[in-house]
Design an enzyme around this catalytic site. Structure first.
Site, mmCIF file in Angstrom:
data_model
loop_
_atom_site.group_PDB
_atom_site.id
_atom_site.type_symbol
_atom_site.label_atom_id
_atom_site.label_comp_id
_atom_site.label_asym_id
_atom_site.label_seq_id
_atom_site.Cartn_x
_atom_site.Cartn_y
_atom_site.Cartn_z
ATOM 1 N N ILE A 1 -7.655 -1.826 3.068
ATOM 2 C CA ILE A 1 -7.642 -0.760 1.966
ATOM 3 C C ILE A 1 -7.347 -1.034 1.142
ATOM 4 O O ILE A 1 -6.188 -1.076 0.938
ATOM 5 C CB ILE A 1 -7.392 1.144 2.798
ATOM 6 C CG1 ILE A 1 -8.888 0.934 3.946
ATOM 7 C CG2 ILE A 1 -7.856 1.779 1.765
ATOM 8 C CD1 ILE A 1 -8.124 2.450 4.880
ATOM 9 N N SER A 26 -3.243 -3.374 -4.991
ATOM 10 C CA SER A 26 -3.178 -4.740 -5.066
ATOM 11 C C SER A 26 -1.700 -4.911 -4.467
ATOM 12 O O SER A 26 -1.125 -5.435 -4.414
ATOM 13 C CB SER A 26 -2.723 -5.934 -6.785
ATOM 14 O OG SER A 26 -4.794 -4.804 -7.062
ATOM 15 N N ARG A 27 -1.733 -3.603 -3.062
ATOM 16 C CA ARG A 27 -0.345 -4.204 -2.334
ATOM 17 C C ARG A 27 0.980 -3.914 -2.937
ATOM 18 O O ARG A 27 1.776 -4.589 -2.667
ATOM 19 C CB ARG A 27 -0.241 -5.474 -1.347
ATOM 20 C CG ARG A 27 -1.622 -5.604 -0.552
ATOM 21 C CD ARG A 27 -1.519 -4.899 0.482
ATOM 22 N NE ARG A 27 -2.526 -4.340 1.539
ATOM 23 C CZ ARG A 27 -3.376 -4.194 1.631
ATOM 24 N NH1 ARG A 27 -3.746 -2.896 0.546
ATOM 25 N NH2 ARG A 27 -3.891 -3.956 2.574
ATOM 26 N N LEU A 28 1.086 -3.556 -4.396
ATOM 27 C CA LEU A 28 1.933 -3.642 -5.114
ATOM 28 C C LEU A 28 2.657 -1.975 -4.939
ATOM 29 O O LEU A 28 2.573 -1.220 -5.550
ATOM 30 C CB LEU A 28 1.363 -3.136 -6.459
ATOM 31 C CG LEU A 28 1.343 -5.225 -7.216
ATOM 32 C CD1 LEU A 28 0.820 -5.074 -8.612
ATOM 33 C CD2 LEU A 28 2.092 -6.038 -6.522
#
Ligand SMILES: Cc1cc2nc3c(=O)[nH]c(=O)nc-3n(C[C@H](O)[C@H](O)[C@H](O)COP(=O)(O)O)c2cc1C
Length: 216
Positions: free
Chosen positions: A7, A187-189
């Site tokens: 996700i 974006s996993r940031l």
């Protein structure tokens, strides 16, 4: 394990300018938002404690109160977790509100709350939960399923009216030394804001906490 869909979290950021004035306010805001979003038992949290060999143990508990002093849960004072806490009061808590892509981590010290406060909370519980506290020797090995049912039958007869609080049951307060608010981002940031205790002040006192941002 079958592949599980990844996700990409598409929710608002956790911005310093949008943070509440204190960690208490920020926690309450997220808890209330999780509740309003229909998340079941948003007060459920993982609690980690370590045993005498340094082995961590984690289990889910319900946080029953959040105050300027910290996070309160109730349990059996003779359970494994309680024995671990009595030997080493350093614990970790983790709330995860999955649909909101949010997590709050707490590191702190657990201590028993005053008996009068445990009495008060116990008295507010439904009768079957009160009897359950008497009938379960939590964390002990038992011979079979009927064991606790039989004990429940016995205590139901023993306490036909009011059920007193068992001496082996009560609350712990986890007084944080650090808290971290984590907000999932694309974006996993992800955003991570950590509060570290600076003074003895409460969770509602912004001066008592140093704030810093962590890499995701
Ligand atoms: C959603 C949920 C909430 C729970 N709440 C509590 C709780 O508030 N207090 C408690 O003692 N155990 C609670 N439990 C059970 C604990 O996870 C655990 O099984 C039990 O406390 C024994 O842990 P221990 O053997 O490490 O002491 C809950 C479990 C779940 C899944």
């Amino acid at each position: 394990m079958k592949p599980i869909a990844r996700i990409d979290y598409q929710v608002g950021p956790l911005d310093e300018s949008g943070l509440a004035g204190s960690p208490l306010e920020q926690f309450r805001r997220w808890l209330e938002e999780a509740d309003a979003a229909g998340i079941e038992e948003p007060n459920a949290m993982a609690m980690a404690s370590v045993d005498e060999r340094g082995q961590p143990h984690v289990r889910t508990l319900l946080c029953k109160e959040v105050t300027v002093d910290g996070f309160v849960f109730f349990t059996n004072y003779e359970s494994d977790k309680a024995r671990q806490i009595e030997a080493n009061p350093q614990v970790g808590l983790c709330f995860h509100w999955q649909p909101a892509h949010r997590q709050v981590r707490v590191a702190g010290i657990a201590t028993r709350i005053p008996q009068a406060e445990s009495d008060e909370y116990f008295a507010s519980r439904p009768r079957d939960a009160q009897l359950g506290a008497w009938s379960s020797p939590q964390s002990r090995v038992i011979p079979d399923r009927d064991y606790v049912r039989d004990r429940l039958g016995q205590v139901t007869e023993q306490f036909p009216d009011e059920v007193p609080r068992p001496p082996h049951w009560g609350g712990y307060l986890v007084r944080p030394s650090a808290l971290e608010f984590w907000q999932g981002q694309p974006s996993r940031l992800h955003d991570r804001i950590r509060y570290i205790r600076r003074t003895d002040g409460g969770l509602d006192d912004p001066q008592a906490w140093m704030r810093e941002r962590l890499a995701p």
